[in-house]
Design a protein around this motif. Structure first.
Motif, mmCIF file in Angstrom:
data_model
loop_
_atom_site.group_PDB
_atom_site.id
_atom_site.type_symbol
_atom_site.label_atom_id
_atom_site.label_comp_id
_atom_site.label_asym_id
_atom_site.label_seq_id
_atom_site.Cartn_x
_atom_site.Cartn_y
_atom_site.Cartn_z
ATOM 1 N N ARG A 229 0.869 -1.091 0.047
ATOM 2 C CA ARG A 229 -0.296 -0.015 -0.091
ATOM 3 C C ARG A 229 0.606 0.996 -0.527
ATOM 4 O O ARG A 229 1.935 1.113 0.666
ATOM 5 C CB ARG A 229 -0.706 -0.236 1.181
ATOM 6 C CG ARG A 229 -1.733 0.848 1.189
ATOM 7 C CD ARG A 229 -2.685 1.081 2.527
ATOM 8 N NE ARG A 229 -3.409 2.178 2.678
ATOM 9 C CZ ARG A 229 -3.624 2.988 3.614
ATOM 10 N NH1 ARG A 229 -2.033 2.682 4.827
ATOM 11 N NH2 ARG A 229 -3.859 4.208 4.041
ATOM 12 N N PHE A 230 0.576 2.574 -0.710
ATOM 13 C CA PHE A 230 1.369 3.465 -1.123
ATOM 14 C C PHE A 230 0.479 4.479 -0.628
ATOM 15 O O PHE A 230 -0.683 4.641 -0.968
ATOM 16 C CB PHE A 230 2.127 3.224 -1.974
ATOM 17 C CG PHE A 230 3.020 2.263 -2.128
ATOM 18 C CD1 PHE A 230 3.962 1.861 -2.177
ATOM 19 C CD2 PHE A 230 2.078 1.390 -2.845
ATOM 20 C CE1 PHE A 230 4.794 0.847 -1.895
ATOM 21 C CE2 PHE A 230 3.116 0.284 -3.488
ATOM 22 C CZ PHE A 230 3.883 -0.106 -3.032
ATOM 23 N N TYR A 231 1.244 5.694 -0.220
ATOM 24 C CA TYR A 231 -0.054 6.654 -0.173
ATOM 25 C C TYR A 231 1.141 8.508 0.424
ATOM 26 O O TYR A 231 2.177 7.828 0.587
ATOM 27 C CB TYR A 231 -0.889 7.186 1.329
ATOM 28 C CG TYR A 231 -0.043 6.283 2.240
ATOM 29 C CD1 TYR A 231 -0.162 5.835 3.007
ATOM 30 C CD2 TYR A 231 -0.083 8.333 2.931
ATOM 31 C CE1 TYR A 231 -0.046 5.715 4.354
ATOM 32 C CE2 TYR A 231 0.025 7.942 4.311
ATOM 33 C CZ TYR A 231 -0.280 6.770 5.333
ATOM 34 O OH TYR A 231 0.582 6.637 6.522
ATOM 35 N N LEU A 232 0.485 9.286 -0.407
ATOM 36 C CA LEU A 232 1.456 10.499 0.393
ATOM 37 C C LEU A 232 1.743 10.953 1.395
ATOM 38 O O LEU A 232 0.162 11.220 1.811
ATOM 39 C CB LEU A 232 0.743 11.739 -1.235
ATOM 40 C CG LEU A 232 0.368 11.022 -2.504
ATOM 41 C CD1 LEU A 232 0.042 12.621 -2.864
ATOM 42 C CD2 LEU A 232 2.136 11.102 -3.065
ATOM 43 N N ARG A 233 2.693 11.082 2.102
ATOM 44 C CA ARG A 233 2.345 11.188 3.252
ATOM 45 C C ARG A 233 2.102 12.265 3.845
ATOM 46 O O ARG A 233 2.899 13.627 3.742
ATOM 47 C CB ARG A 233 4.122 10.869 3.803
ATOM 48 C CG ARG A 233 3.980 10.745 5.087
ATOM 49 C CD ARG A 233 6.224 10.977 5.715
ATOM 50 N NE ARG A 233 6.491 10.065 4.900
ATOM 51 C CZ ARG A 233 6.704 9.217 6.214
ATOM 52 N NH1 ARG A 233 6.521 8.858 6.682
ATOM 53 N NH2 ARG A 233 7.742 8.024 6.092
ATOM 54 N N GLY A 234 1.204 13.048 4.962
ATOM 55 C CA GLY A 234 0.727 13.651 5.332
ATOM 56 C C GLY A 234 -0.520 14.213 4.604
ATOM 57 O O GLY A 234 -1.103 15.030 4.625
ATOM 58 N N ASN A 235 -0.656 13.637 3.873
ATOM 59 C CA ASN A 235 -1.609 14.091 3.278
ATOM 60 C C ASN A 235 -3.506 13.487 3.331
ATOM 61 O O ASN A 235 -3.571 12.259 3.591
ATOM 62 C CB ASN A 235 -2.057 13.312 0.941
ATOM 63 C CG ASN A 235 -3.049 14.160 0.387
ATOM 64 O OD1 ASN A 235 -4.258 14.217 0.524
ATOM 65 N ND2 ASN A 235 -2.857 14.633 -0.761
ATOM 66 N N PRO A 236 -3.298 14.748 4.042
ATOM 67 C CA PRO A 236 -5.231 14.641 4.486
ATOM 68 C C PRO A 236 -6.449 13.669 3.727
ATOM 69 O O PRO A 236 -7.550 13.448 4.927
ATOM 70 C CB PRO A 236 -5.844 15.774 4.269
ATOM 71 C CG PRO A 236 -5.206 17.306 3.509
ATOM 72 C CD PRO A 236 -3.993 16.762 3.672
#
Length: 195
Positions: free
Chosen positions: A183-190
């Motif tokens: 799983r991958f996501y943009l760190r700190g993205n709300p």
DNA sequence: AAACGGATGGGCT
DNA sequence: GCCCATCCGTTTG
């Protein structure tokens, strides 16, 4: 708006594609209007991965996963929701990338109309889950198998590239092969479904 | 803030 | 008949 990414973008290993999709825009030009969102969270499903729908070979449902990359795989889950994936990997591998969350960019009013109780929702709750984003974007089964390199439903380079940091975790909502860091996501993205 | 359970129906053994 | 890549309202601490 923006121009669809070409098929060469999709010809790469699935884990790399899952990370490269972060920051790109997903656009749906429907008869109701255009909606678009920035992809902020993805998950990879690989051919040797028991959590992958295609793990046990092709079936009517998973047929498109065994076709060329850059095509949409839309499936129905829990009797109520649609989930949207980008077919990946070499043809016949049966791999895909699940799009799990979007940051709403365009057509936010239309997203609210499509979402249940959308008028009571904050922007951050419109597309922060795979079922939610399909509801907001109007993605349903007739878009299964759609070619993402042409208009209607497509993925595009954003007008301005912004730097971001990718964070990697285990996948959400699965029991099989749950330990893989896919799983991958943009760190700190709300706008992600969960940190 | 976290945990829980109901809704709801297709896919596959 | 059981499983399921979910969501949301309600209950509990």
């Amino acid at each position: 708006m923006a121009k669809p990414l070409s098929s060469s973008f999709y010809r790469k290993p699935t884990l790399k594609l899952a990370k490269d999709l972060l920051g790109k825009w997903l656009v749906h030009e429907s008869h109701e209007g255009t909606t678009a969102g920035r992809i902020v969270e993805t998950e990879a499903y690989l051919h040797d991965d028991p959590a992958c729908h295609a793990f046990s070979g092709p079936t009517p449902r998973t047929q498109v996963m065994f076709g060329p990359p850059g095509v949409s795989y839309v499936y129905f889950i829990y009797g109520m929701y649609w989930c949207f994936n980008v077919v990946s990997g070499p043809k016949n591998r049966g791999e895909a990338v699940l799009i799990r969350a979007l940051e709403p960019i365009e057509g936010i009013d239309l997203m609210r109309q499509r979402r249940k109780r959308g008028h009571a929702l904050k922007d951050r709750d419109l597309c922060n889950g795979p079922g939610k984003l399909c509801e907001a974007m109007g993605i349903v089964s007739k878009l299964n198998g759609a070619n993402l390199t042409v208009s209607q439903l497509y993925i595009a380079e954003p007008p301005k590239r912004s730097s971001h940091e990718v964070h990697t975790t285990t996948r959400i909502g699965i029991t099989k092969a749950a330990h893989h860091p896919y799983r991958f996501y943009l760190r700190g993205n709300p706008f992600v479904s969960r940190p």
